[in-house]
Motif scaffolding. Structure first.
Motif, PDB file in Angstrom:
ATOM      1  N   HIS A   1     -11.592   7.737   4.927  1.00  0.00           N
ATOM      2  CA  HIS A   1     -12.621   6.714   4.715  1.00  0.00           C
ATOM      3  C   HIS A   1     -11.988   5.347   4.527  1.00  0.00           C
ATOM      4  N   SER A   2     -10.815   5.351   3.917  1.00  0.00           N
ATOM      5  CA  SER A   2     -10.075   4.097   3.809  1.00  0.00           C
ATOM      6  C   SER A   2      -9.697   3.630   5.218  1.00  0.00           C
ATOM      7  N   ALA A   3      -9.293   4.577   6.065  1.00  0.00           N
ATOM      8  CA  ALA A   3      -8.912   4.232   7.443  1.00  0.00           C
ATOM      9  C   ALA A   3     -10.099   3.646   8.206  1.00  0.00           C
ATOM     10  N   ILE A   4     -11.264   4.246   8.010  1.00  0.00           N
ATOM     11  CA  ILE A   4     -12.470   3.751   8.687  1.00  0.00           C
ATOM     12  C   ILE A   4     -12.792   2.351   8.154  1.00  0.00           C
ATOM     13  N   PHE A   5     -12.723   2.221   6.836  1.00  0.00           N
ATOM     14  CA  PHE A   5     -12.995   0.933   6.186  1.00  0.00           C
ATOM     15  C   PHE A   5     -12.021  -0.134   6.698  1.00  0.00           C
ATOM     16  N   GLN A   6     -10.753   0.225   6.826  1.00  0.00           N
ATOM     17  CA  GLN A   6      -9.759  -0.730   7.334  1.00  0.00           C
ATOM     18  C   GLN A   6     -10.040  -1.057   8.805  1.00  0.00           C
ATOM     19  N   SER A   7     -10.437  -0.035   9.576  1.00  0.00           N
ATOM     20  CA  SER A   7     -10.718  -0.257  11.009  1.00  0.00           C
ATOM     21  C   SER A   7     -11.947  -1.140  11.199  1.00  0.00           C
ATOM     22  N   LEU A   8     -12.812  -1.167  10.189  1.00  0.00           N
ATOM     23  CA  LEU A   8     -14.043  -1.968  10.301  1.00  0.00           C
ATOM     24  C   LEU A   8     -13.851  -3.415   9.858  1.00  0.00           C
ATOM     25  N   GLN A   9     -12.675  -3.730   9.309  1.00  0.00           N
ATOM     26  CA  GLN A   9     -12.457  -5.116   8.895  1.00  0.00           C
ATOM     27  C   GLN A   9     -12.526  -5.983  10.165  1.00  0.00           C
ATOM     28  N   GLY A  10     -13.307  -7.014  10.104  1.00  0.00           N
ATOM     29  CA  GLY A  10     -13.439  -7.866  11.292  1.00  0.00           C
ATOM     30  C   GLY A  10     -14.661  -7.509  12.125  1.00  0.00           C
TER      31      GLY A  10
ATOM     32  N   TYR B   1      -5.012   0.095  -1.564  1.00  0.00           N
ATOM     33  CA  TYR B   1      -5.903  -0.808  -0.815  1.00  0.00           C
ATOM     34  C   TYR B   1      -7.262  -0.928  -1.513  1.00  0.00           C
ATOM     35  N   ALA B   2      -7.732   0.201  -2.069  1.00  0.00           N
ATOM     36  CA  ALA B   2      -9.021   0.149  -2.790  1.00  0.00           C
ATOM     37  C   ALA B   2      -8.906  -0.757  -4.022  1.00  0.00           C
ATOM     38  N   LEU B   3      -7.706  -0.858  -4.577  1.00  0.00           N
ATOM     39  CA  LEU B   3      -7.527  -1.691  -5.773  1.00  0.00           C
ATOM     40  C   LEU B   3      -7.230  -3.148  -5.429  1.00  0.00           C
ATOM     41  N   THR B   4      -6.631  -3.394  -4.264  1.00  0.00           N
ATOM     42  CA  THR B   4      -6.215  -4.766  -3.955  1.00  0.00           C
ATOM     43  C   THR B   4      -7.110  -5.442  -2.921  1.00  0.00           C
ATOM     44  N   TYR B   5      -7.999  -4.679  -2.281  1.00  0.00           N
ATOM     45  CA  TYR B   5      -8.882  -5.227  -1.250  1.00  0.00           C
ATOM     46  C   TYR B   5      -9.504  -6.536  -1.730  1.00  0.00           C
ATOM     47  N   PRO B   6      -9.571  -7.585  -0.944  1.00  0.00           N
ATOM     48  CA  PRO B   6      -9.244  -7.657   0.486  1.00  0.00           C
ATOM     49  C   PRO B   6      -7.762  -7.981   0.762  1.00  0.00           C
ATOM     50  N   ASN B   7      -6.938  -7.953  -0.262  1.00  0.00           N
ATOM     51  CA  ASN B   7      -5.515  -8.243  -0.051  1.00  0.00           C
ATOM     52  C   ASN B   7      -4.717  -6.973   0.156  1.00  0.00           C
ATOM     53  N   ARG B   8      -3.494  -7.154   0.661  1.00  0.00           N
ATOM     54  CA  ARG B   8      -2.552  -6.043   0.766  1.00  0.00           C
ATOM     55  C   ARG B   8      -1.303  -6.409  -0.007  1.00  0.00           C
ATOM     56  N   LEU B   9      -0.756  -5.436  -0.715  1.00  0.00           N
ATOM     57  CA  LEU B   9       0.498  -5.667  -1.437  1.00  0.00           C
ATOM     58  C   LEU B   9       1.584  -4.803  -0.823  1.00  0.00           C
ATOM     59  N   PRO B  10       2.849  -5.229  -0.907  1.00  0.00           N
ATOM     60  CA  PRO B  10       3.938  -4.421  -0.335  1.00  0.00           C
ATOM     61  C   PRO B  10       3.996  -3.034  -0.967  1.00  0.00           C
TER      62      PRO B  10
END
Ligand code: NDP
Ligand code: MG
Length: 387
Positions: A153-162, A271-280
């Motif tokens: 679901h995270s993958a789907i959510f990431q794929s839907l960005q944009g 990603y669920a904690l940092t959305y919409p940002n990404r951390l290393p």
């Protein structure tokens, strides 16, 4: 990057819970305000001493009393039982709740957290499977986000960005590892023991979700979870043995966007904690040369027919997804105790689904009554299968 988040972790001693704490250990901006476990007193004491939350809960009330004594030298408040879990989920100082308890016990604390205007980093898929219609409306009403932790679901959510217009989505392609018994036929699964089903090829997870992955019940629950998160029931399951493509979205022009990565739950949790940002992220880069071929297969729903039952539950809606889920929870428990066979898990779900009449738009009390009823049917199934 400056980053601050105050979180409560429900199920801090589990597979998702401990990986959430690993991320918090790495990023000091993530503060643990409250945490809960069921009975693992030694681990939660250690976690409490390290992360110094304001509140710690053990839902096992006897163990909570012992924890109170152990933590008497700190100013951490120890709470217990179902009320304690809700107190943890609604902790004043937290802005986000990670729901990483297992089973339907995640439903009520999640609802209360939403009412208290907390964003939800949702691992506990059972919450949406059983109460999706209530939870999604409440989230909208309270202006909170439900951010998926489940890797697909995270993958789907990431794929839907944009994606600016959800009407451009044709369907979701939900990947499944296929579990340890991929390629086997029903007759080869007759003698499967818990220790066989607990050997997942790609992921190291809690016992319940590992057994569910082997039966494809987990994928069925994920199809229902995806329906609530992404507002479509056009969801196709594809078996992808390498667990590198974590899921995909197909758009109306047949373009497909996928999210890839090494099988590592820390990314979707983070990603669920940092959305919409990404951390290393340290370690575990995807090395494509280790995966010279990525394969995709149709799921075998004759052998793993729990997946077919899940699609029936999705189509029927109402209380049927709760029946599917609660029957499975009871059946997996019995299988782990050696009381029913491996194939008995999906047979027990089928029996509960055929015996319980549907209820449209169930209330929370309908959900709890049905939970009880489905479990009773499975316990009866066990007695009958002994004869
Ligand atoms: P685990 O079994 O590893 O951990 C479960 C956590 O919940 C533990 O902290 C446990 O406490 C606590 N718990 C157990 N029973 C109860 C109860 N009745 N009431 C309150 N708390 C309870 O599970 P996972 O971390 O694997 O899974 C958690 C959720 O995340 C599940 O819904 C699962 O489907 C989902 N998920 C998990 C993934 C994974 O990789 N593990 C991937 C995607 C989703 P104690 O340790 O004291 O027993
Ligand atoms: Mg998953």
């Amino acid at each position: 990057m400056e980053f601050e988040k105050k979180i409560a972790v429900l199920g801090s001693t589990g597979s998702i819970g401990t990986q959430t704490l690993e991320i918090a250990r790495e990023y000091k901006g993530i503060k643990i305000e409250a945490m809960s476990a069921h009975s693992n007193i030694d681990l939660i004491e250690k976690q409490a001493r390290e992360f110094k939350p304001k509140t710690v809960c053990l839902t096992d009330e006897g163990k909570a009393k012992d924890l109170k004594i152990k933590l008497a030298d700190t100013d951490i408040k120890v709470v217990q039982g179902k009320e304690g879990l809700i107190e943890t989920a609604t902790a004043d100082s937290a802005d986000t709740v990670v729901t990483a308890v297992v089973g339907i016990s995640g439903l009520e604390p999640t609802i209360e957290a939403i009412k208290a205007k907390k964003n939800i980093a949702l691992a506990n898929k059972e919450t949406l499977v059983t109460g999706g219609h209530i939870v999604m409306d409440l989230a909208k009403e309270n202006g909170v986000a439900i951010l998926p932790v489940d890797s697909e679901h995270s993958a789907i959510f990431q794929s839907l960005q944009g994606c600016k217009d959800r009407r451009e989505v044709k369907r979701i392609l939900l990947t499944a590892s296929g579990g340890p018994f991929f390629g086997k036929k029903r007759e080869e699964l007759v003698d499967i023991k818990p220790e066989d089903a607990l050997k997942h090829p790609n992921w190291n997870m809690g016992a319940k979700v590992t057994i569910d992955s082997s039966t494809l019940v987990n994928k069925g629950l994920e199809v229902m979870e995806a329906k609530w998160l992404f507002g479509t029931d056009n969801i196709k399951v594809l078996v992808h043995r390498q667990s590198v493509v974590h899921s995909m979205v197909e758009f109306v022009d047949n373009g497909v966007i996928a999210q890839l990565g090494a099988p590592d739950m820390r990314l979707p949790i983070q990603y669920a904690l940092t959305y919409p940002n990404r951390l290393p992220m340290k370690n575990n880069e995807l090395d494509f040369t280790k995966y010279p071929s990525l394969t995709f297969d149709e799921p075998d729903t004759d052998t793993f027919y729990a997946l077919k039952l899940a699609y029936d539950a999705l189509k029927d809606g109402g209380i049927k997804p709760t029946v599917f889920n609660s029957a499975d929870e009871a059946a997996v428990e019995l299988f782990m105790q050696g009381k029913i066979s491996y194939l008995g898990i999906s047979d027990a779900i089928a029996k509960a689904m055929s015996e319980i009449k549907n209820i449209e738009n169930p209330t929370i009390s309908d959900i709890w009554e049905t939970d009880k009823l489905a479990r009773e049917i499975v316990y009866r199934f066990e007695k009958e299968s002994l004869i």
